[in-house]
Design an enzyme around this catalytic site. Sequence first.
Site, PDB file in Angstrom:
ATOM      1  N   ASP A 363       0.838  -1.195   0.000  1.00  0.00           N
ATOM      2  CA  ASP A 363       0.000   0.000   0.000  1.00  0.00           C
ATOM      3  C   ASP A 363       0.877   1.252   0.000  1.00  0.00           C
ATOM      4  O   ASP A 363       1.855   1.330   0.757  1.00  0.00           O
ATOM      5  CB  ASP A 363      -0.896  -0.029   1.246  1.00  0.00           C
ATOM      6  CG  ASP A 363      -1.837   1.140   1.317  1.00  0.00           C
ATOM      7  OD1 ASP A 363      -2.766   1.206   0.497  1.00  0.00           O
ATOM      8  OD2 ASP A 363      -1.639   2.007   2.201  1.00  0.00           O
ATOM      9  N   GLU A 392       1.484   0.160  -4.966  1.00  0.00           N
ATOM     10  CA  GLU A 392       1.023   1.445  -5.477  1.00  0.00           C
ATOM     11  C   GLU A 392       2.235   2.366  -5.619  1.00  0.00           C
ATOM     12  O   GLU A 392       2.863   2.712  -4.622  1.00  0.00           O
ATOM     13  CB  GLU A 392       0.009   2.063  -4.515  1.00  0.00           C
ATOM     14  CG  GLU A 392      -1.293   1.303  -4.413  1.00  0.00           C
ATOM     15  CD  GLU A 392      -2.267   1.963  -3.452  1.00  0.00           C
ATOM     16  OE1 GLU A 392      -3.387   2.312  -3.860  1.00  0.00           O
ATOM     17  OE2 GLU A 392      -1.903   2.147  -2.273  1.00  0.00           O
TER      18      GLU A 392
END
Length: 686
Positions: A363, A392
Amino acid sequence: GTKVIITADKDLDVRGKYTVEIKGFGSQNAIAGSVVRTDAFDRKYAYSGEDLGATFTKKQTGFKVWAPTAAKVELITYKSADPNAEIDQTIDMTSESKGVWSATVKKLASGTAYSYRLTFADGTVNTSADPYATAAVANGERSVVLSKKAMGKAGKRMPAFGKTTDASIAEMNIRDFSINPASGISADKQGKYLGVVESGTKTAKGATSGLDYLKSLGVTHVQIMPMYDYGSVNETGDLSYNADGAQNWGYDPENYNVPEGSYSSDPSNPSSRVTEMKQMVKGLHKNNIRVIMDVVYNHTYDLDSCLQKCEPDYYYRMNGTRYSNASACGNEIASEQPMMRKYIVESVCYWAREYHVDGFRFDLMGVLDIDTMNEISRRLKEINPYIILYGEGWTGGTSTMPEFRRAMKRNARMLDGIGMFSDDIRDMVRGHVFYNKDCGYVSGKEKMKVAVRYCATGGVWHPQVDYAAYTYAAGGTWTDTPEKVINYVSCHDNLTLWDKLQISRPDCDAGERFAMNRLAAAMVFTAQGVPFFLGGEEFARTKPAGKNGEISENSYNLPYETNVLRYDWSDGQKGLQQYYRGLIAFRKAHKGLRMTDAEEIRQNILFMEMTSEQTIAFTIRQPEETLLVAYNASGRKETLLLPDDRTWTLYIDDLHAGTRPIGSVHSNMELPATGCVVLGINELSC
């Protein structure tokens, strides 16, 4: 306005040597800011041993915690694993070298709860869970020692997988997947680890649900949203399917190495969460589905974390006296700090070894530094050479760490074997993620030829892509290999694909939107790179958020009615499911869609010149086959002239997909108004 200079002695002994009070600032922050985030501090105190936490044997249990600035540390054990249990023993810990404190307790029972009490020079006293704990009491404020028997086993590691581009990944949330009372999943397993792997379940209407449904899709991997211990759900509260506060995506880390208790059958039993998560992983593996763990090392639930309590302000990035906020959650992990880097690396290695996790999704990976991510990759691939790593490639806010050090999309070439989500294909296909009414290629946006070509080639440099005209990502390509490109059009964040199509094209009927959805899926599965989709996207998943037709784009804490997977479908949804299954199967059967080398892509993909700007066609040459892929989003039928005078086999059109031929075409073909066509020729038979 007062300038204060704090001078340490040359040995940098920070335990009780000085305190300082600065009006308007906390004394703890003043000391931490001037000492713990320095190279000198790390040279003196960075610890290389891999024995932090609790080490259990029948004869004795050893405890070690890293807390260099603490003046005193005590080990506290409790009479039971009840979160409110009384103290049983308080044991002074011994100060060792490198800032480590240790204690040994003989014949400690498995299941004993414990914590650390740390006293600092300024009088601050923190009682903390063990940052390295692998089990915890309900709600995680105390740690637990478990024997190997009580920890259970995750079975055998999966066999060798292949290349990353061979993967087809579906995203799921444990609660969403199994909480539906109408799913046929046993009531005591709904919303739980064990509900994910219960087989033979059907709805009252006879629809296959849960594990059997997931298996039927043909995916190779499932990315499971956070299942470490997170702080945003009360594990001892009402966890029923529509209870207030029972739902959260879990991007709120509390204990990084402990499974989440609300997904277990008994959060009050510290071993349940551990053994049941392992049973889930084992059950998915038994069904040939590998597990990718969604992890959040960019921030903690809050600043009252066990990391902060044990060594204040060491583990977080600071901007003067304020905390950097690239996580957009009020705190930001300082991954470049040696002991934070060590912590993250050892944490992912623990999950890979102990739970046989097959991959990790990071993340807000752009908050983490490149060196840490490369060390993660190196260490994990020593454990499992086929492990999949991606994240990400962006941040949620501004960081104090320089951009050139961040594990961001623009720095993808500096990362070793670590992929990035392609927001290029997401926003190109469906429309910009932050502008709900913005259309994409499939929903009628014009002048998209360059963008479609860019994404079809997996983001690597290709001579037929006009990078000067590609405006989405300045500077041209961002990757050197398709194995680093995760192609997707929806995930848990933002609007689902179906909801995006509903909002951006309200003038269209359901049939037209199904056609757009099928085209979007076909583009993901025929592009070079790694295909990924949100679980439920394949049956037009929507997230209703109110009685007046509201749609949620951020359903992280919304109840059952918004987030649950519904396993009874309309005919249109069933047709869409079958289309996804066919795309997954076709991709598995054709190596030309799974190339791993940029030069191979340049040599074998050839774009055809079309009369319509909204029609893009290309061939993929391989020794045993040639594929022809064509997309049309013009809203009108177009004629495709085939590149040579041979008969092509039709495998995919706007309604059907799979490995079985559905027809043959010679000379030319009429393309659907909105859809994809894939043709093939067996070169070995020519």
